[in-house]
Design an enzyme around this catalytic site. Structure first.
Site, short mmCIF file in Angstrom:
data_model
loop_
_atom_site.label_atom_id
_atom_site.label_comp_id
_atom_site.label_asym_id
_atom_site.label_seq_id
_atom_site.Cartn_x
_atom_site.Cartn_y
_atom_site.Cartn_z
N LYS A 151 0.69 -1.16 -0.19
CA LYS A 151 -0.26 0.28 -0.20
C LYS A 151 0.71 1.62 0.26
O LYS A 151 1.46 2.11 0.88
CB LYS A 151 -1.04 0.35 0.89
CG LYS A 151 -1.91 1.03 0.74
CD LYS A 151 -3.18 0.22 2.36
CE LYS A 151 -4.43 1.75 1.80
NZ LYS A 151 -5.73 1.65 0.95
N1 PXG Z 1 -7.96 -2.59 -3.46
C1 PXG Z 1 -7.15 -1.34 -3.05
C2 PXG Z 1 -5.81 -0.95 -3.90
C3 PXG Z 1 -7.37 -0.57 -1.90
O1 PXG Z 1 -6.62 0.96 -1.85
C4 PXG Z 1 -8.29 -2.08 -1.16
C5 PXG Z 1 -8.04 -2.76 -2.12
C6 PXG Z 1 -9.61 -2.41 0.15
O2 PXG Z 1 -8.52 -2.18 1.37
P1 PXG Z 1 -8.85 -2.67 2.65
O3 PXG Z 1 -8.25 -3.33 3.41
O4 PXG Z 1 -9.66 -1.42 2.84
O5 PXG Z 1 -10.26 -3.75 3.05
C7 PXG Z 1 -7.75 -0.78 -1.11
C8 PXG Z 1 -8.12 0.11 0.67
C9 PXG Z 1 -8.32 6.48 1.26
C10 PXG Z 1 -8.38 4.51 1.56
O6 PXG Z 1 -8.24 6.51 1.41
C11 PXG Z 1 -7.84 3.89 0.39
C12 PXG Z 1 -8.29 2.06 0.66
C13 PXG Z 1 -8.38 2.21 2.15
C14 PXG Z 1 -9.63 3.23 2.74
C15 PXG Z 1 -9.06 4.56 2.72
O7 PXG Z 1 -8.10 6.39 0.16
N2 PXG Z 1 -8.18 1.38 -0.36
#
Ligand code: PXG
Length: 285
Positions: A151
């Protein structure tokens, strides 16, 4: 009271929360982040998120200048200082300020930033009726170039796909990998239900292993629903009984159309509804 942001080891009002323009996080996207929910003032799946942050940092050879225990404490303090009940925590670790030039050895002091604020959610109506998706022409980064499992602060790949979605009038967009398989959406993981089996692409498909994804797979197993991590192609979505997305912000949200084609009945399905209900119980326990 103004939002208090944790930066350079202390909490300051957001107007005073700053990092250098020479920070390699800004100059090169050299850093990692996490997005976490708080429910009732409690940091949701705290250990999972902190662990993933440290794994992302390890993968880019960034040493975080505090222990996971200290980080956990700092997150809790930031949440408490903002009196946050149901909200959002953004944790960012950058490589720190350096000279111009890529070399991370020319940076010093990785910066740890913690923002706790309100969260913007999809409107309830989208949960009731389900989302439409389009397939972005921008493919997910090849994992040998920049692993989607990290990430990182390099989100351009996803942002370009998200713009395609916005242009087409959708709030999310489906991304394929370099083999043409389904990977994930720009900020959410994807699942289908077919003949009572829950299916989602494996990490090797080039996805971020979402923490919500893992929690939902656990809930499905508890509910006696078979779960398979298998490569999927768009065809599988077109012929699926149900489709939904998972993510920190979205929780569990139904998808009822892809590229203008109806999925299943065109309405949120029973398995999706059941899993959203189970997930919401988990966040309130
Ligand atoms: N795929 C991608 C590419 C992400 O960035 C998820 C899947 C879902 O993962 P989680 O662990 O959240 O179940 C993500 C998560 C933001 C923000 O502020 C982005 C995410 C999560 C929370 C906030 O843009 N991405």
């Amino acid at each position: 009271m103004s939002v208090q942001v944790y930066v350079a080891g202390k909490l300051v009002p957001k107007e005073q929360a700053m990092v250098s323009v020479f920070d390699h996080g800004l100059l090169y996207g050299d850093g990692v982040f996490e997005g976490i929910r708080t429910y009732g003032g409690k940091v949701f799946l705290e250990k999972e998120h902190i662990d993933r942050l440290y794994e992302s940092a390890l993968a880019i050879r960034l040493e975080i200048p505090m222990t996971p225990e200290e980080m956990t404490q700092a997150v809790r303090e930031t949440v408490a200082a903002n009196g946050l009940s149901d909200g959002y925590v953004r944790l960012v670790v950058t490589r720190g300020a350096g000279t111009l030039g890529l070399d991370p050895r020319r940076t010093s002091n990785p910066q740890v930033i913690i923002i706790a604020d309100s969260i913007s959610l999809y409107p309830q109506e989208m949960y009731d009726t389900g989302l439409q998706l389009i397939t972005a022409s921008t493919i997910r980064n090849h994992s040998a170039a920049l692993s989607p499992r990290i990430k990182s602060l390099n989100y351009l790949n996803n942002i370009l796909a998200r713009i395609e979605g916005t242009d087409a009038g959708t709030v999310e967009a489906l991304m394929l990998n370099h083999k043409g398989e389904v990977a994930e959406c720009t900020g959410d993981n994807i699942f289908i239900v077919k003949d009572g089996v829950l299916k989602t692409p494996p990490p090797e498909a080039g996805i971020l292993e979402g923490i919500t994804r893992n929690a939902v797979m656990g809930l499905a197993k508890e509910a006696g629903i078979p779960v398979k991590e298998v490569p999927l192609v768009r065809h599988d979505i077109f012929v699926a009984d149900e489709c939904f997305l998972t993510g920190t912000a979205a929780e569990v949200i139904s998808v009822v159309g892809l590229d203008g084609r109806k999925i299943g009945t065109g309405k949120p399905g029973p398995v999706t509804k059941d899993l959203l209900e189970r997930f919401q119980k988990l966040t309130r326990s």
